[in-house]
Motif scaffolding. Sequence first.
Motif, PDB file in Angstrom:
ATOM      1  N   GLU A 138       0.831  -1.210   0.000  1.00  0.00           N
ATOM      2  CA  GLU A 138       0.000   0.000   0.000  1.00  0.00           C
ATOM      3  C   GLU A 138       0.862   1.255   0.000  1.00  0.00           C
ATOM      4  N   ALA A 139       1.939   1.251   0.771  1.00  0.00           N
ATOM      5  CA  ALA A 139       2.824   2.414   0.827  1.00  0.00           C
ATOM      6  C   ALA A 139       3.479   2.655  -0.528  1.00  0.00           C
ATOM      7  N   ILE A 140       3.942   1.587  -1.175  1.00  0.00           N
ATOM      8  CA  ILE A 140       4.575   1.723  -2.487  1.00  0.00           C
ATOM      9  C   ILE A 140       3.603   2.306  -3.498  1.00  0.00           C
ATOM     10  N   GLU A 141       2.379   1.798  -3.518  1.00  0.00           N
ATOM     11  CA  GLU A 141       1.392   2.260  -4.499  1.00  0.00           C
ATOM     12  C   GLU A 141       0.935   3.681  -4.212  1.00  0.00           C
ATOM     13  N   LEU A 142       0.791   4.037  -2.940  1.00  0.00           N
ATOM     14  CA  LEU A 142       0.387   5.397  -2.593  1.00  0.00           C
ATOM     15  C   LEU A 142       1.421   6.414  -3.057  1.00  0.00           C
ATOM     16  N   VAL A 143       2.694   6.125  -2.787  1.00  0.00           N
ATOM     17  CA  VAL A 143       3.752   7.051  -3.179  1.00  0.00           C
ATOM     18  C   VAL A 143       3.839   7.137  -4.695  1.00  0.00           C
ATOM     19  N   ASP A 144       3.772   6.002  -5.358  1.00  0.00           N
ATOM     20  CA  ASP A 144       3.858   6.006  -6.821  1.00  0.00           C
ATOM     21  C   ASP A 144       2.666   6.726  -7.442  1.00  0.00           C
ATOM     22  N   GLY A 145       1.511   6.641  -6.802  1.00  0.00           N
ATOM     23  CA  GLY A 145       0.304   7.250  -7.357  1.00  0.00           C
ATOM     24  C   GLY A 145       0.318   8.760  -7.354  1.00  0.00           C
ATOM     25  N   THR A 146       1.225   9.389  -6.602  1.00  0.00           N
ATOM     26  CA  THR A 146       1.275  10.849  -6.574  1.00  0.00           C
ATOM     27  C   THR A 146       1.927  11.425  -7.824  1.00  0.00           C
ATOM     28  N   SER A 147       2.696  10.603  -8.537  1.00  0.00           N
ATOM     29  CA  SER A 147       3.436  10.985  -9.757  1.00  0.00           C
ATOM     30  C   SER A 147       4.520  12.027  -9.495  1.00  0.00           C
ATOM     31  N   THR A 148       4.742  12.390  -8.221  1.00  0.00           N
ATOM     32  CA  THR A 148       5.816  13.335  -7.889  1.00  0.00           C
ATOM     33  C   THR A 148       6.848  12.693  -6.979  1.00  0.00           C
ATOM     34  N   SER A 149       6.797  11.386  -6.854  1.00  0.00           N
ATOM     35  CA  SER A 149       7.718  10.682  -5.963  1.00  0.00           C
ATOM     36  C   SER A 149       9.168  10.972  -6.336  1.00  0.00           C
ATOM     37  N   GLY A 150       9.966  11.303  -5.325  1.00  0.00           N
ATOM     38  CA  GLY A 150      11.382  11.544  -5.557  1.00  0.00           C
ATOM     39  C   GLY A 150      11.703  12.938  -6.041  1.00  0.00           C
ATOM     40  N   ALA A 151      10.693  13.812  -6.148  1.00  0.00           N
ATOM     41  CA  ALA A 151      10.925  15.158  -6.681  1.00  0.00           C
ATOM     42  C   ALA A 151      11.367  16.143  -5.608  1.00  0.00           C
ATOM     43  N   ALA A 152      11.504  15.679  -4.374  1.00  0.00           N
ATOM     44  CA  ALA A 152      11.893  16.580  -3.289  1.00  0.00           C
ATOM     45  C   ALA A 152      13.347  17.001  -3.419  1.00  0.00           C
ATOM     46  N   LEU A 153      13.653  18.131  -2.802  1.00  0.00           N
ATOM     47  CA  LEU A 153      15.004  18.664  -2.835  1.00  0.00           C
ATOM     48  C   LEU A 153      16.016  17.627  -2.355  1.00  0.00           C
ATOM     49  N   GLY A 154      17.023  17.370  -3.175  1.00  0.00           N
ATOM     50  CA  GLY A 154      18.091  16.464  -2.773  1.00  0.00           C
ATOM     51  C   GLY A 154      17.828  15.006  -3.038  1.00  0.00           C
ATOM     52  N   ALA A 155      16.610  14.625  -3.393  1.00  0.00           N
ATOM     53  CA  ALA A 155      16.324  13.216  -3.654  1.00  0.00           C
ATOM     54  C   ALA A 155      17.042  12.766  -4.918  1.00  0.00           C
ATOM     55  N   PRO A 156      17.544  11.546  -4.951  1.00  0.00           N
ATOM     56  CA  PRO A 156      18.242  11.067  -6.145  1.00  0.00           C
ATOM     57  C   PRO A 156      17.329  11.124  -7.366  1.00  0.00           C
ATOM     58  N   LYS A 157      17.890  11.520  -8.498  1.00  0.00           N
ATOM     59  CA  LYS A 157      17.117  11.601  -9.735  1.00  0.00           C
ATOM     60  C   LYS A 157      16.786  10.195 -10.233  1.00  0.00           C
ATOM     61  N   ASP A 158      15.551  10.004 -10.634  1.00  0.00           N
ATOM     62  CA  ASP A 158      15.115   8.735 -11.202  1.00  0.00           C
ATOM     63  C   ASP A 158      15.303   8.814 -12.718  1.00  0.00           C
ATOM     64  N   ARG A 159      16.256   8.052 -13.240  1.00  0.00           N
ATOM     65  CA  ARG A 159      16.594   8.133 -14.658  1.00  0.00           C
ATOM     66  C   ARG A 159      15.770   7.168 -15.517  1.00  0.00           C
ATOM     67  N   ARG A 160      14.842   6.448 -14.903  1.00  0.00           N
ATOM     68  CA  ARG A 160      14.006   5.538 -15.672  1.00  0.00           C
ATOM     69  C   ARG A 160      12.921   6.290 -16.434  1.00  0.00           C
ATOM     70  N   THR A 161      12.457   5.699 -17.517  1.00  0.00           N
ATOM     71  CA  THR A 161      11.303   6.247 -18.213  1.00  0.00           C
ATOM     72  C   THR A 161      10.058   5.935 -17.378  1.00  0.00           C
ATOM     73  N   PRO A 162       8.954   6.661 -17.597  1.00  0.00           N
ATOM     74  CA  PRO A 162       7.711   6.354 -16.869  1.00  0.00           C
ATOM     75  C   PRO A 162       7.296   4.886 -17.033  1.00  0.00           C
ATOM     76  N   GLU A 163       7.504   4.339 -18.219  1.00  0.00           N
ATOM     77  CA  GLU A 163       7.136   2.938 -18.455  1.00  0.00           C
ATOM     78  C   GLU A 163       8.004   1.985 -17.642  1.00  0.00           C
ATOM     79  N   GLN A 164       9.305   2.262 -17.592  1.00  0.00           N
ATOM     80  CA  GLN A 164      10.207   1.422 -16.793  1.00  0.00           C
ATOM     81  C   GLN A 164       9.852   1.516 -15.314  1.00  0.00           C
TER      82      GLN A 164
END
Length: 209
Positions: A138-164
């Motif tokens: 549930e936690a994984i899906e909730l965070v992923d569902g926001t579509s802004t996961s990892g966008a916070a200051l200093g968070a590592p950049k996610d280099r995957r495509t949306p599909e990946q």
Amino acid sequence: MHLVLNLALTSARSRRQRHRHRELLSLLSSPLPDAPSTRIIDHPAPAAYCLPGARSVTVLSEGMIELLSAEQLEAVIAHERAHLKQKHHLLLDAFRSWKRALPWFPIATRAQDAVALLVEMLADDYARRIVGDSVLAEAIELVDGTSTSGAALGAPKDRRTPEQRRTDISARVERLTSPPRSVPPAARLVVAIVAAALVIVPPVLVLTS
């Protein structure tokens, strides 16, 4: 020699980046009450990550804290601490250096992506023993569902495509929500025989040639 040199350079670069990041965090974050090794950054996007090292820290955003329940937040923290405990950064650095050394080699990219997903699943396995499969899923899906996961200051950049990213998230959630399928005894025996042959046959051929 080329691969060894790239590994040394990648490791040194990662250490420098983590050191600078830790200094920035000391200015822009505050410790979680009763948990000084967990830092909070004031940002609305949900994010959670860890910084390994002599003074390793787990970082959460205010958005993550507001989004999740206490139990779900415990799952996220356990997941991040598993990365630290199991030293996944060393494995990721090794495959990152391989990709940099052989950028023209497609298997290097696929290997890095596969190992990145593997360490996420290993951290999931640690967290699921603490909070249970459904809470973590549930936690994984909730965070992923926001579509802004990892966008916070200093968070590592996610280099995957949306599909990946969607494929990886689905694979992680499916492991947690679907009962594992047992491997038939015959298949396990075949795998054991093949693995033994791969270890034994090459030395035997060398010695008898």
